[in-house]
Design an enzyme around this catalytic site. Structure first.
Site, PDB file in Angstrom:
ATOM      1  CB  CYS A   2      -1.043   0.075   1.303  1.00 32.04           C
ATOM      2  SG  CYS A   2      -1.899  -1.470   1.204  1.00 32.04           S
ATOM      3  NE  ARG A  27       4.602   1.897  -1.154  1.00 31.96           N
ATOM      4  CZ  ARG A  27       5.635   1.913  -0.192  1.00 31.96           C
ATOM      5  NH1 ARG A  27       6.902   2.355  -0.428  1.00 31.96           N
ATOM      6  NH2 ARG A  27       5.421   1.265   0.959  1.00 31.96           N
ATOM      7  CD1 TRP A  75      -0.224  -5.447  -3.592  1.00 32.82           C
ATOM      8  CD2 TRP A  75      -0.158  -6.625  -1.640  1.00 32.82           C
ATOM      9  NE1 TRP A  75       0.263  -6.940  -3.749  1.00 32.82           N
ATOM     10  CE2 TRP A  75       0.145  -7.712  -2.607  1.00 32.82           C
ATOM     11  CE3 TRP A  75      -0.390  -7.193  -0.313  1.00 32.82           C
ATOM     12  CZ2 TRP A  75       0.558  -8.848  -2.310  1.00 32.82           C
ATOM     13  CZ3 TRP A  75      -0.059  -8.444   0.098  1.00 32.82           C
ATOM     14  CH2 TRP A  75       0.360  -9.459  -1.004  1.00 32.82           C
ATOM     15  CG  ASN A 101       1.822   0.786   3.940  1.00 30.85           C
ATOM     16  OD1 ASN A 101       1.478  -0.512   3.618  1.00 30.85           O
ATOM     17  ND2 ASN A 101       3.033   1.056   3.591  1.00 30.85           N
ATOM     18  N   GLY A 102      -0.161  -1.129   6.342  1.00 32.25           N
ATOM     19  CA  GLY A 102       0.444  -2.143   7.318  1.00 32.25           C
ATOM     20  C   GLY A 102      -0.771  -2.856   7.634  1.00 32.25           C
ATOM     21  CD  GLU A 478      17.653 -11.585  -9.492  1.00 30.57           C
ATOM     22  OE1 GLU A 478      17.231 -12.238  -8.384  1.00 30.57           O
ATOM     23  OE2 GLU A 478      17.277 -10.444  -9.746  1.00 30.57           O
ATOM     24  CE  LYS A 482      14.387 -10.018 -11.265  1.00 29.00           C
ATOM     25  NZ  LYS A 482      15.078  -9.816 -10.349  1.00 29.00           N
ATOM     26  CD  GLU A 485      10.576 -10.461 -10.067  1.00 33.68           C
ATOM     27  OE1 GLU A 485       9.889  -9.901  -9.101  1.00 33.68           O
ATOM     28  OE2 GLU A 485      11.707 -10.260 -10.245  1.00 33.68           O
ATOM     29  CG  HIS A 501      20.990 -36.322  -7.732  1.00 35.66           C
ATOM     30  ND1 HIS A 501      21.582 -37.558  -7.496  1.00 35.66           N
ATOM     31  CD2 HIS A 501      22.171 -35.580  -8.027  1.00 35.66           C
ATOM     32  CE1 HIS A 501      22.806 -37.547  -7.432  1.00 35.66           C
ATOM     33  NE2 HIS A 501      23.139 -36.275  -7.785  1.00 35.66           N
ATOM     34  CE  LYS A 600      11.722  -1.956  -6.721  1.00 38.04           C
ATOM     35  NZ  LYS A 600      12.402  -2.824  -7.343  1.00 38.04           N
TER      36      LYS A 600
HETATM   37  O1  M6R Z   1      13.534  -4.539  -0.940  1.00 40.82           O
HETATM   38  P1  M6R Z   1      14.137  -5.882  -0.847  1.00 40.82           P
HETATM   39  O2  M6R Z   1      15.275  -5.685  -1.464  1.00 40.82           O
HETATM   40  O3  M6R Z   1      14.170  -6.142   0.560  1.00 40.82           O
HETATM   41  O4  M6R Z   1      13.330  -6.651  -1.358  1.00 40.82           O
HETATM   42  C1  M6R Z   1      13.279  -8.240  -1.507  1.00 40.82           C
HETATM   43  C2  M6R Z   1      12.410  -8.720  -2.550  1.00 40.82           C
HETATM   44  O5  M6R Z   1      10.928  -8.629  -2.020  1.00 40.82           O
HETATM   45  C3  M6R Z   1      12.624  -8.485  -3.799  1.00 40.82           C
HETATM   46  O6  M6R Z   1      14.044  -8.613  -4.208  1.00 40.82           O
HETATM   47  C4  M6R Z   1      11.873  -9.376  -4.915  1.00 40.82           C
HETATM   48  O7  M6R Z   1      12.033 -10.455  -4.875  1.00 40.82           O
HETATM   49  C5  M6R Z   1      11.835  -8.710  -6.217  1.00 40.82           C
HETATM   50  N1  M6R Z   1      10.481  -8.250  -6.787  1.00 40.82           N
HETATM   51  C6  M6R Z   1      12.693  -9.418  -7.144  1.00 40.82           C
HETATM   52  O8  M6R Z   1      12.704  -8.814  -8.452  1.00 40.82           O
END
Ligand code: M6R
Length: 605
Positions: A2, A27, A75, A101-102, A478, A482, A485, A501, A600
């Site tokens: 949020c 966000r 959110w 937010n929270g 990673e 990418k 997501e 395995h 985000k």
């Molecule tokens: O803000 P942060 O680096 O703590 O966020 C951690 C993860 O939420 C963040 O890296 C997430 O996996 C990304 N969407 C990846 O692209």
């Protein structure tokens, strides 16, 4: 997650709020709303879906005239994302509106208490208890009412409050959620983050937990939890406003991928002086630690997986990487001889904050690697090393990740030197390699056109695999994240030696396997793994170092990245994978900067 914004000034509030909400879109959200004080009452417009739909509703409602207001991107956590559950929430008598937010953990108990007092609720949200409670606590003094209200809340919050009875003030308060105040001329603001405010002001105040801000047109007063006035330092935002704009790119993600050479330069150059790594103010006796534990979530954790290998290899100190979202549950063994490295781009990830607190409570020294100045993780750490990546807006992190990896590599060299575990020759070699990271990143970006062609060929795959060994495996985690997501394609990263395995059963004709082959020592073993999957009909796209000829006869497609010392390869090796994810998502028509269900900054556990 949020986002909240508040405005009090002389301009029309609605356009300011809508513009701020557009900046907070990154966000992650699924509904939005604004409330403006008008003619002694509160006018609210809310919608499920995008800010454009909200702006359209505001236009249809005649524009909402008034110079004081609050806004929100939601959110969903408690209740589906519909108009009723969207914020701002208004008290039953219409006097107060709240954005939040929270998560209010004791909302069920508070809700029952209020219902027993005759209050009726409209939404399914936890937030509505705040505004109804505020209404009950109000006896003509809004500050006191808010203090009484938050004293009843358990959980996390950044709250903004609008009151029809107090038209010349708005209030904001936080506990474990980001909140900043913006100082303008004859106008003032609050927001979840600076991107929402930077077009209006560069002067901000970072709020701390338990504080309240009383925001008027001509000034801001901040109080501690007991209501005592406190002096808060102002901070000037120095980054260019264009950093939070797309600047001609179709997507923030592509812009941020392309910004990596500059972001890496900003993170590396000031810390390399005469070939020596310098972390200003870091006076850490590394010999007091017998182990290093890196903890983070998502991509930051994957950066930590690279860091684990590099730190252990150079420092010869036992180093582990652990998911912050899991760390607490296993009752970890640690004490003052443990160096904990916490990594977070946003500095606000709830699971990471919880892990950090757990580690500190057990006596560990916490060094954090964070991108956002003044964020919660920065404040809670014993020492902070900032990545100077600039604002990262796209949900999929790119420059955030590569600058984290670069800083970890620098820290590993710094620490190894402090421990006397690296020879002067090796030190000079690695430091020179670090200095050239931005240039190599730039050259890796030259692969963009080739990657786009490959994406056109492979975007139809419904499932694929990444594989690598050692650091290549860490990078493949990673690369796989990418892709999934932003393109929603199922993908898994495997330590190449593990395929046989079990997972190899899933390899079938036409399945794409992306093989990362930048660890020269392990090249032959990777070739064997490539042959194993090819023998079962897989198509192989390999990423290897420039000059590597043998790979052409093994893989169907090859991307060559600039060669460097093995421990420095991850930063450049990931770049074609970021581009691949981007172009595949583009081919598949995905909403690249705002992937479904993702936020985000993940501020809930
Ligand atoms: O803000 P942060 O680096 O703590 O966020 C951690 C993860 O939420 C963040 O890296 C997430 O996996 C990304 N969407 C990846 O692209």
């Amino acid at each position: 997650m949020c986002g909240i914004i508040g405005y009090i000034g002389t301009a029309q509030a609605a356009p300011v709020l809508l513009e701020g909400l557009r900046k907070l879109e990154y966000r992650g959200y699924d509904s939005a709303g604004v409330a403006v004080l008008e003619g002694g009452g509160i006018d609210t417009v809310k919608t499920s879906g995008r800010i454009e739909a909200l702006a359209e509703k505001v236009r249809a409602a005649g524009g909402l005239s008034g110079s004081v207001g609050i806004g929100h991107t939601r959110w969903a956590t408690h209740g589906v994302p519909n108009e009723t559950n969207a914020h701002p929430h208004v008290s039953s008598d219409g006097r107060f509106a709240v954005v939040h937010n929270g998560i209010i953990e004791n909302y069920v108990e508070l809700r029952e208490e209020l219902i027993s007092q005759g209050v009726s609720f409209r939404s399914e949200t936890d937030t509505e208890v705040i505004v109804q409670l505020l209404d009950r606590c109000y006896d003509g003094d809004l500050k006191q009412a808010l203090m009484r209200t938050v004293s009843r809340l358990r959980g996390s919050y950044a709250i903004g409050v609008l009151s029809a009875s107090d038209p010349d003030v708005i209030y904001a308060s936080r506990s474990a959620m980001p909140l900043i105040l913006g100082i303008g001329a004859g106008e003032n603001f609050f927001a979840s983050d600076i991107t929402a405010l930077v077009s209006h002001t560069r002067n901000v105040i970072d709020m701390d937990d338990g504080e309240f801000a009383e925001i008027r047109r001509d000034g801001i007063s901040v109080f501690d939890h007991s209501g005592k006035l406190i002096r808060k330092p102002e901070r000037r935002i120095t980054w260019d406003i264009a950093a939070a704009e797309k600047n001609g790119y179709d997507h923030f993600m592509l812009k941020e991928i392309m910004e990596q050479p500059a972001a890496l330069k900003a993170s590396i150059e000031p810390r390399l002086r005469d070939g020596r790594v310098v972390f200003e103010g870091l006076e850490l006796d590394m010999s007091r630690f017998d182990r290093v534990l890196i903890t983070a979530c998502g991509s930051a954790y994957y950066a930590g997986c690279v860091g684990r290998t590099v730190i252990e290899r150079l420092c010869r100190v036992q180093t582990e990487a652990e998911l912050a979202s899991e760390l607490r549950y296993r009752d970890p063994v640690m004490d003052e001889r443990t160096l904990v490295i916490v990594i977070s781009q946003s500095g606000e990830t709830a699971d990471t904050i919880a892990a950090l607190k757990e580690c500190r409570s057990r006596g560990a020294f916490v060094l954090s690697i964070v991108n956002v100045v003044g964020s919660s993780i920065a404040k809670l750490s014993d020492f902070v090393i900032y990545t100077w990546a600039g604002p990262e807006i796209a949900v999929a992190t790119t420059k955030g990740y590569t600058t984290q990896v670069a800083v970890l590599e620098m820290f590993a060299l710094w620490a190894a030197d402090r421990l006397g575990r690296v020879s002067p020759e090796r030190y000079a070699e690695i430091a020179a390699g670090i200095a050239r990271i931005p240039e190599r990143a730039q050259r890796a970006l030259d692969l963009n056109a080739s990657v786009r062609r490959l994406a056109k060929r492979y975007h139809g795959n419904s499932s694929l695999f990444f594989m690598g060994r050692d650091l290549d495996y860490a990078v493949s985690l990673e690369g796989s994240l990418k892709l999934k997501e932003i393109s929603y394609i199922h993908s898994e990263a495997y330590a190449a030696g593990e395929l046989k395995h079990g997972t190899i059963a899933l390899i079938e004709p036409g399945r794409l396997v992306i093989a990362l082959c930048c660890c020269e020592r392990l090249f032959e073993k990777m070739v064997s793994n490539i042959q194993q999957v090819k023998a079962r009909g897989a198509k192989v796209l390999a990423v290897a170092c420039e000059g590597e000829r043998r790979i052409f006869s093994e893989a169907d497609d090859v991307l060559l990245v600039p060669r460097a010392d093995e421990i420095l390869m991850p930063v450049t090796e990931i770049i074609p994978m970021q581009l691949f994810a981007y172009h595949v998502a583009l081919e598949n028509g995905c909403d690249i900067d705002k992937p479904k269900n993702l936020a985000k900054s993940v501020t809930v556990e």
